[in-house]
Design a protein around this motif. Structure first.
Motif, PDB file in Angstrom:
ATOM      1  N   ARG A  24     -10.825   2.069  -0.101  1.00 16.26           N
ATOM      2  CA  ARG A  24     -10.024   3.185   0.132  1.00 16.26           C
ATOM      3  C   ARG A  24      -8.848   3.379  -0.922  1.00 16.26           C
ATOM      4  O   ARG A  24      -8.186   4.285  -0.901  1.00 16.26           O
ATOM      5  N   ILE A  25      -8.441   2.242  -1.788  1.00 10.35           N
ATOM      6  CA  ILE A  25      -7.306   2.550  -2.592  1.00 10.35           C
ATOM      7  C   ILE A  25      -8.121   2.535  -4.128  1.00 10.35           C
ATOM      8  O   ILE A  25      -9.380   2.227  -4.064  1.00 10.35           O
ATOM      9  N   SER A  26      -7.530   2.876  -5.067  1.00 14.01           N
ATOM     10  CA  SER A  26      -8.080   3.104  -6.226  1.00 14.01           C
ATOM     11  C   SER A  26      -8.371   1.787  -7.099  1.00 14.01           C
ATOM     12  O   SER A  26      -7.574   0.719  -6.524  1.00 14.01           O
ATOM     13  N   SER A  27      -9.286   1.897  -7.921  1.00 13.93           N
ATOM     14  CA  SER A  27      -9.732   0.523  -8.594  1.00 13.93           C
ATOM     15  C   SER A  27      -8.368   0.055  -9.426  1.00 13.93           C
ATOM     16  O   SER A  27      -8.253  -1.367  -9.418  1.00 13.93           O
ATOM     17  N   VAL A  28      -7.686   0.793  -9.896  1.00 16.07           N
ATOM     18  CA  VAL A  28      -6.672   0.539 -10.494  1.00 16.07           C
ATOM     19  C   VAL A  28      -5.393  -0.243  -9.646  1.00 16.07           C
ATOM     20  O   VAL A  28      -4.891  -1.278 -10.097  1.00 16.07           O
ATOM     21  N   LYS A  29      -5.279   0.463  -8.598  1.00 14.43           N
ATOM     22  CA  LYS A  29      -4.300  -0.258  -7.577  1.00 14.43           C
ATOM     23  C   LYS A  29      -4.869  -1.655  -7.150  1.00 14.43           C
ATOM     24  O   LYS A  29      -4.128  -2.682  -6.968  1.00 14.43           O
ATOM     25  N   LEU A  30      -6.303  -1.730  -6.979  1.00 15.94           N
ATOM     26  CA  LEU A  30      -6.808  -2.957  -6.526  1.00 15.94           C
ATOM     27  C   LEU A  30      -6.584  -4.175  -7.652  1.00 15.94           C
ATOM     28  O   LEU A  30      -6.291  -5.060  -7.274  1.00 15.94           O
ATOM     29  N   LYS A  31      -6.786  -3.592  -8.748  1.00 17.87           N
ATOM     30  CA  LYS A  31      -6.622  -4.480  -9.861  1.00 17.87           C
ATOM     31  C   LYS A  31      -5.219  -5.268  -9.748  1.00 17.87           C
ATOM     32  O   LYS A  31      -4.752  -6.332 -10.111  1.00 17.87           O
ATOM     33  N   LEU A  32      -4.090  -4.265  -9.551  1.00 14.06           N
ATOM     34  CA  LEU A  32      -2.527  -4.676  -9.676  1.00 14.06           C
ATOM     35  C   LEU A  32      -2.473  -5.559  -8.465  1.00 14.06           C
ATOM     36  O   LEU A  32      -1.640  -6.560  -8.686  1.00 14.06           O
ATOM     37  N   LEU A  33      -3.034  -5.167  -7.287  1.00 15.19           N
ATOM     38  CA  LEU A  33      -2.857  -5.917  -6.203  1.00 15.19           C
ATOM     39  C   LEU A  33      -3.608  -7.231  -6.386  1.00 15.19           C
ATOM     40  O   LEU A  33      -2.865  -8.209  -5.881  1.00 15.19           O
ATOM     41  N   GLY A  34      -4.759  -7.306  -6.845  1.00 14.40           N
ATOM     42  CA  GLY A  34      -5.472  -8.516  -7.050  1.00 14.40           C
ATOM     43  C   GLY A  34      -4.622  -9.349  -8.063  1.00 14.40           C
ATOM     44  O   GLY A  34      -4.618 -10.597  -7.839  1.00 14.40           O
TER      45      GLY A  34
END
Length: 187
Positions: A24-34
Motif C-alpha cells: 500500500r505504500i509507493s515503491s519509492v517510499k518502500l525503497k527509502l524505508l528499506g
C-alpha cells in the motif's frame, strides 16, 4: 509453499499480512524505508523520525503500520542474508507472495547493495562465546560439592556442582565429543 528467503520453509503468516501493508505504500517510499531498516540492522537503532516522515502523507496508521512494515522489512532482509538467498530469487518469491513488481525490484536492489554489510553484521552477532578469563576448582567438604570459581568478561561467579551433577556433565561432554568426532569424519 517453501521460500528460499525463509530458509526453505513456509513464509510466516504475519509476513504475508504485512506484505499487503507494504504493497500500500509507493515503491519509492518502500525503497527509502528499506534503506533505513538496512542501516538500522547494521548499526542500530532505526531513525524513527525519518521513517515517520515517510508515512505522514499516507492514509495508513503511522504508528502501527509503520512498525509492522519495519518488522516485515527487517525479517525479509535478515532472513535473506541469513539463508544466503539470491536477490533475484528474493524478488521472485516476494512477487509470488503478492508484493508488486516495482516493490520487489526495490528490495532486490537494496539486498544487492547491502548483502555484504548485512552478512557481516549477522556473523558478528551470532555464535558469540564469552571468553573465560580465569577459573579455579575447589572442593567444599562441608557440603560435599565441587565449586567452580569463574571469571568471564571480568565478572566473577561461582558454580556449585554435586557429585551427581559432575558425573552427568562428564557424560554429556563425552557425548558431545563423540558427536563432534562423527561430524568431522563425515565431512
Amino acid at each position: 509453499m517453501k521460500f528460499r528467503f525463509c530458509g526453505d520453509a513456509d513464509c510466516p503468516d504475519w509476513v504475508l499480512v504485512e506484505i499487503n501493508t507494504l504493497s500500500r505504500i509507493s515503491s519509492v517510499k518502500l525503497k527509502l524505508l528499506g534503506q533505513l531498516v538496512a542501516k538500522a540492522i547494521i548499526n542500530p537503532p532505526i531513525d524513527m523520525e525519518k521513517a515517520e516522515k515517510l508515512f505522514v502523507d499516507s492514509k495508513m496508521d503511522c504508528e502501527i503500520d509503520l512498525k509492522a512494515c519495519i518488522a516485515c522489512l527487517t525479517y525479509i532482509l535478515t532472513s535473506a542474508a541469513r539463508f544466503s538467498c539470491d536477490s533475484s530469487a528474493l524478488q521472485s518469491e516476494l512477487q509470488q507472495l503478492g508484493l508488486p513488481r516495482e516493490h520487489s525490484i526495490s528490495l532486490k536492489r537494496l539486498l544487492d547493495d547491502q548483502i555484504v554489510n548485512l552478512t557481516k553484521k549477522l556473523q558478528a552477532v551470532s555464535l558469540r562465546v564469552n571468553p573465560l578469563d580465569n577459573f579455579s576448582v575447589r572442593v567444599d567438604s562441608d557440603i560435599n560439592c565441587a565449586v567452580l570459581d569463574l571469571t568471564i568478561n571480568g565478572e566473577d561467579m561461582s558454580v556449585t556442582l554435586t557429585p551427581f551433577t559432575v558425573n552427568v556433565l562428564l557424560e554429556n561432554l563425552k557425548g558431545v565429543r563423540k558427536s563432534m568426532a562423527e561430524l568431522k569424519e563425515s565431512s
